[in-house]
Scaffold this active site. Structure first.
Site, mmCIF file in Angstrom:
data_model
loop_
_atom_site.group_PDB
_atom_site.id
_atom_site.type_symbol
_atom_site.label_atom_id
_atom_site.label_comp_id
_atom_site.label_asym_id
_atom_site.label_seq_id
_atom_site.Cartn_x
_atom_site.Cartn_y
_atom_site.Cartn_z
ATOM 1 N N SER A 68 42.005 96.766 163.478
ATOM 2 C CA SER A 68 43.233 96.914 164.258
ATOM 3 C C SER A 68 44.362 97.443 163.386
ATOM 4 O O SER A 68 44.414 97.176 162.178
ATOM 5 C CB SER A 68 43.619 95.532 164.793
ATOM 6 O OG SER A 68 44.924 95.551 165.298
ATOM 7 N N TYR B 70 44.668 85.885 163.769
ATOM 8 C CA TYR B 70 43.858 86.951 164.371
ATOM 9 C C TYR B 70 43.850 88.180 163.462
ATOM 10 O O TYR B 70 42.806 88.722 163.105
ATOM 11 C CB TYR B 70 44.401 87.329 165.762
ATOM 12 C CG TYR B 70 43.994 88.711 166.187
ATOM 13 C CD1 TYR B 70 42.705 88.965 166.638
ATOM 14 C CD2 TYR B 70 44.884 89.795 166.082
ATOM 15 C CE1 TYR B 70 42.311 90.245 166.985
ATOM 16 C CE2 TYR B 70 44.505 91.069 166.428
ATOM 17 C CZ TYR B 70 43.221 91.298 166.876
ATOM 18 O OH TYR B 70 42.839 92.573 167.202
ATOM 19 N N LYS C 56 40.792 90.224 160.965
ATOM 20 C CA LYS C 56 40.465 91.661 160.886
ATOM 21 C C LYS C 56 40.522 92.131 159.428
ATOM 22 O O LYS C 56 39.655 92.874 158.969
ATOM 23 C CB LYS C 56 41.422 92.486 161.764
ATOM 24 C CG LYS C 56 41.257 92.228 163.247
ATOM 25 C CD LYS C 56 39.870 92.598 163.741
ATOM 26 C CE LYS C 56 39.633 92.280 165.199
ATOM 27 N NZ LYS C 56 38.220 92.428 165.607
#
Ligand code: UD1
Length: 345
Positions: free
Chosen positions: A126, A151, A155
């Protein structure tokens, strides 16, 4: 015989669109999904679009025995790994659940790939890894800044795990794709995004407001240092994003016998749009005014981020082809279709 590709999270938003793109490119997608954040009806949509059933296994990526069995039985030759939790706010509340799920799933998948001898992997990353960038547009060599949420950290750690495994000489060929903001739906309106509960993301919130499920959109802040004061993002049509996975997989397969490889690409349009520009374009597309008002800033929002996607163009031969207008028209068609479907007894 076509090449079988495992799509973990293949019933989710980006996963299901990637199933279509893989099939269109002659691959044989195999869906692996635990349906924790996806809907069985997406499989019906896939069947209708493709004219055939897509093999689908209902299982968790952290279930090593199940994953091993599917990878062997289906003669999997490549993997596109989407399966992960993705709600930023929730990850702040439940960090351990996010680390456990997202990292365990990736580790288990890598172990299975190495044990069975599957080499090619496309990983969903992302643009969140860039945090608040100093320079725009962001390139792949822009610094990766400390993650703003668990989150985002999953990644970053995922990318690092993959890079370390390749550096250590493990027989893996990996591309991480750093997505900007995926929106839209397949042009058939048979599949699309299905947020559970109140959407966090802008476009599903807009379409749900337009259809009457939400009273109004709150624009989170209009005092940012941008031309109209609202935040700028790089909104990419989900089918363009889906096709980037096919280009990435083709690229890995062209490496021939080369044993190890790691690379990372930005996947965006290269064009930033403000929240108000998205609202105006949506009004054009739907032919009706959208109820909205300006509210306070949402904490953690970056004022502006958009991609330099020239590396993907140069190395993968991929570029976004669809416009913001196309993406919003498709998102709107999907919302209308879904409301009709879900109103049926
Ligand atoms: C978020 C995630 C990102 C993820 C992406 C796609 C964060 C910090 N980042 O990006 O990691 O990859 O979703 O799923 O959450 N907005 C409003 N009103 C709303 C909703 C959004 O004004 O009701 C604005 C936001 O302030 C932002 C823009 O719309 O400026 C886009 O927001 P959103 O769709 O949530 O995506 P991001 O926050 O950019």
């Amino acid at each position: 015989m076509s090449v079988s590709v495992l799509v973990t999270g293949g019933a989710g938003f980006i996963g299901s669109h990637t199933v279509i793109a893989l099939a269109a490119a002659g691959y044989r997608p195999v869906v692996y999904d635990n349906f924790s954040n996806s809907h069985q009806s997406i499989l019906d949509g896939l069947r209708e679009i493709l004219g055939t059933d897509v093999p689908c296994y209902v299982a968790d990526c952290t279930d090593k025995a199940a994953l091993f069995d599917v990878v062997e039985r289906e003669h999997i030759q490549g993997v596109v790994h989407f399966a992960a939790f993705k709600a930023v706010g929730e990850s702040v509340q439940e960090p351990l659940r996010y680390y456990r799920n997202n990292l365990d799933a990736l580790l288990t998948l890598l172990e299975v790939m190495l044990e069975v001898g599957v080499h090619d992997l496309i990983f969903s990353s992302s643009c969140t890894v860039y945090g608040t960038p100093d320079h725009l547009p962001v390139t792949e060599s822009s610094p990766v800044l400390p993650a703003l949420s668990p989150y985002g950290n999953t990644k970053q750690i995922g990318e690092e795990m993959l890079r370390d495994a390749v550096t250590a000489g493990k027989p893996l060929r990996v591309i991480s794709l750093r997505y900007f903001n995926p929106i839209g739906a397949h042009s058939s309106a048979l599949i699309g995004e299905l947020p559970i509960g109140v959407p966090n993301n802008l476009v599903p919130y807009i379409t749900q407001t337009a259809i009457g499920l939400r009273p109004e959109l709150i624009v989170f802040g209009d005092d940012y240092p941008t031309p109209d004061g609202t935040c700028i993002r790089d909104y990419i049509h989900v089918m363009d994003l889906a096709e980037a996975h096919v280009s990435a997989l083709n690229n890995l397969r062209r490496l021939g016998a080369l044993a190890t490889h790691y690379d990372v690409f930005n996947i965006g349009t290269g064009r930033g749009a403000s929240v108000l520009e998205v609202v105006r374009t949506f009004e054009e597309v739907s032919g009706q005014p959208l109820r909205y008002r300006i509210g306070p800033r949402r904490s953690g929002d970056v004022p502006a981020v958009y991609a330099d996607a020239s590396k993907a163009q140069e190395h993968l031969g991929w570029t976004a082809r669809r416009t913001l207008h196309d993406a919003l028209a498709d998102a709107w068609r999907w919302e209308q279709h879904w409301q009709k479907l879900s109103a049926q007894p």
